[in-house]
Write an enzyme that holds these catalytic residues in place. Structure first.
Site, PDB file in Angstrom:
ATOM      1  N   LYS A 112       0.824  -1.218   0.000  1.00  9.63           N
ATOM      2  CA  LYS A 112       0.000   0.000   0.000  1.00  9.63           C
ATOM      3  C   LYS A 112       0.854   1.263   0.000  1.00  9.63           C
ATOM      4  CE  LYS A 112      -4.375  -1.653   1.826  1.00  9.63           C
ATOM      5  NZ  LYS A 112      -5.372  -1.553   2.881  1.00  9.63           N
ATOM      6  N   LYS A 193     -10.624 -14.119  -8.933  1.00  9.62           N
ATOM      7  CA  LYS A 193     -11.535 -14.064  -7.785  1.00  9.62           C
ATOM      8  C   LYS A 193     -12.576 -12.959  -7.971  1.00  9.62           C
ATOM      9  CE  LYS A 193     -10.752 -12.523  -3.323  1.00  9.62           C
ATOM     10  NZ  LYS A 193     -10.075 -12.397  -2.041  1.00  9.62           N
ATOM     11  N   LYS A 196     -14.477  -6.968  -4.879  1.00  9.49           N
ATOM     12  CA  LYS A 196     -15.107  -5.646  -4.874  1.00  9.49           C
ATOM     13  C   LYS A 196     -14.249  -4.612  -5.584  1.00  9.49           C
ATOM     14  CE  LYS A 196     -13.382  -4.916  -0.179  1.00  9.49           C
ATOM     15  NZ  LYS A 196     -13.744  -4.870   1.210  1.00  9.49           N
TER      16      LYS A 196
HETATM   17  P1  AMP Z   1     -12.087  -9.041   1.238  1.00 14.29           P
HETATM   18  O1  AMP Z   1     -13.396  -8.639   0.633  1.00 14.29           O
HETATM   19  O2  AMP Z   1     -11.047  -9.367   0.205  1.00 14.29           O
HETATM   20  O3  AMP Z   1     -11.604  -8.126   2.316  1.00 14.29           O
HETATM   21  O4  AMP Z   1     -12.324 -10.458   1.981  1.00 14.29           O
HETATM   22  C1  AMP Z   1     -13.128 -10.605   3.131  1.00 14.29           C
HETATM   23  C2  AMP Z   1     -13.395 -12.089   3.340  1.00 14.29           C
HETATM   24  O5  AMP Z   1     -14.197 -12.612   2.276  1.00 14.29           O
HETATM   25  C3  AMP Z   1     -12.154 -12.973   3.389  1.00 14.29           C
HETATM   26  O6  AMP Z   1     -12.340 -14.000   4.336  1.00 14.29           O
HETATM   27  C4  AMP Z   1     -12.067 -13.548   1.993  1.00 14.29           C
HETATM   28  O7  AMP Z   1     -11.414 -14.803   1.964  1.00 14.29           O
HETATM   29  C5  AMP Z   1     -13.546 -13.699   1.618  1.00 14.29           C
HETATM   30  N1  AMP Z   1     -13.720 -13.520   0.149  1.00 14.29           N
HETATM   31  C6  AMP Z   1     -13.564 -12.385  -0.559  1.00 14.29           C
HETATM   32  N2  AMP Z   1     -13.817 -12.581  -1.869  1.00 14.29           N
HETATM   33  C7  AMP Z   1     -14.147 -13.885  -1.999  1.00 14.29           C
HETATM   34  C8  AMP Z   1     -14.508 -14.722  -3.118  1.00 14.29           C
HETATM   35  N3  AMP Z   1     -14.595 -14.240  -4.351  1.00 14.29           N
HETATM   36  N4  AMP Z   1     -14.784 -16.015  -2.876  1.00 14.29           N
HETATM   37  C9  AMP Z   1     -14.704 -16.516  -1.621  1.00 14.29           C
HETATM   38  N5  AMP Z   1     -14.374 -15.796  -0.529  1.00 14.29           N
HETATM   39  C10 AMP Z   1     -14.089 -14.500  -0.698  1.00 14.29           C
END
Ligand code: AMP
Ligand code: TRP
Length: 333
Positions: A112, A193, A196
């Site tokens: 970052k 993946k 967001k």
């Molecule tokens: P993040 O949105 O990247 O901060 O992730 C928050 C939580 O959601 C973490 O535990 C990630 O492993 C899970 N997560 C985020 N995106 C995915 C996805 N596309 N599939 C499965 N788990 C996800």
């Protein structure tokens, strides 16, 4: 006594179907087995620039959304990080027991800080504030995404160091990374993946999105030129992703899903995936709208904050006595 599980959520960006299937459903499962704490990490969010109006809106929205997704306020203590004045003080005391070298070596900090030459010092000390969140509540386990594992490990190191130097006051936390969860991939680019922060949101489903838009996104998901609904992530990433989504939301195994759709074409299968996603999201949205501006939400947060403040105040006072600051004459044996 149940073990303590604690996790923080940053109130930034949207919550995707990937978050729901990959993380929130697991948290809903944990709430029966652990004494569970979930909080909104709004002080972590401001380590990078945030628009105050959007941030304020996102905080309540995230609490309401998690409750709507099945996080039960009777089984979880839910609070907002910045409602507790002790956590930043504890963080300072921990900072004075953390080395600059440790913080500057953190992967997230390196990445970052590279993106913006004018990064704040909060970006560097971010993991210590996270350690304060964890250690002040005596957490045994900390469920996080893989990117946060290193920070939980640092919290462990800080706790061990403090306990050795002064007194055994901290529980040593353990990160829980659910590595065998199903990763939901981008509908347009199914080898990536669902995220967001993806540039093209056509392949990303938000839990608060218009239901017709969700249907369109699923109906135009990338598939392949074959005609069979088979789980094969390497050669058929698009179809495999849709099977994962359907399987998770219907609580059926992949084999059962393959069997159910063995005579269907891709269009028919996509329609069924869209139906089940929409049914799930519709229920979540209805609950969300009920809760968002209710007194009920305020009551949950008041109750959660009270408990959070009570526990961390005690930790703060004990830490001060250990370190030898403040007016107390108390010495610890
Ligand atoms: P993040 O949105 O990247 O901060 O992730 C928050 C939580 O959601 C973490 O535990 C990630 O492993 C899970 N997560 C985020 N995106 C995915 C996805 N596309 N599939 C499965 N788990 C996800
Ligand atoms: N840093 C975490 C994230 O970005 C959020 C967080 C803050 C957290 N404090 C925490 C997670 C304590 C677990 C425990 O996702």
């Amino acid at each position: 006594m149940k073990k303590i599980s604690l996790t923080g959520l940053q109130p930034t960006g949207i919550i995707t179907l990937g978050n729901y299937i990959g993380a929130i459903k697991q948290m809903v499962g944990f709430q029966n087995d652990y004494d569970s704490y979930i909080f909104i990490a709004d002080m972590h969010a401001i380590t990078i620039n945030q628009d105050p109006i959007t941030l304020r809106k996102n905080i309540r929205s995230l609490v309401a959304l998690y409750i709507a997704c099945g996080i039960d306020p009777e089984k979880n203590t839910i609070y907002i990080q910045s409602d507790n004045p002790y956590v930043a003080n504890i963080s300072w005391l921990l900072e004075c027991n953390t080395y600059y070298g440790e913080l500057s070596r953190m992967t997230q900090f390196k990445e970052k800080s590279k993106k913006n030459a004018n990064f704040t010092s909060g970006l560097l000390t971010y993991p210590v504030l996270m350690a304060a969140d964890i250690l002040s509540m005596h957490a045994d386990i900390v469920p996080v995404g893989i990117d946060q594992k290193q920070h939980v490990e640092l919290a462990r190191d800080i706790a061990i160091r403090f306990n050795k130097k002064y007194k055994e006051i901290f529980t040593i936390p353990e990160p829980i990374i659910n590595s065998d969860i199903t990763k939901i991939t981008d509908l347009q680019n199914p080898t990536k993946k669902m995220s967001k922060s993806s540039e093209n949101q056509k392949g990303v489903i938000s839990l608060l999105e218009d239901l017709d838009v969700i249907r369109k996104k699923i109906m135009s998901a990338t598939t392949d030129s074959e005609m069979n609904i088979k789980y094969d992530p390497e050669n058929k990433p698009g179809i495999s992703n849709l099977i994962n989504i359907y399987s998770s939301l219907s609580f059926k195994s992949r084999e059962e899903v393959e069997q159910e759709f063995k005579n269907s074409n891709y269009g028919e299968f996509k329609k069924c995936v869209a139906d089940i996603v929409i049914e799930t999201v519709k229920n979540i949205q209805e609950k969300y709208n009920e809760i968002l501006n209710s007194d009920y939400l305020n009551e949950i947060l008041d109750k959660g904050s009270k408990k959070n403040i009570e526990i961390s105040k005690k930790v703060y006072e004990t830490m001060k006595d250990c370190i030898g600051i403040g007016r107390s004459n108390k010495t610890l044996d």
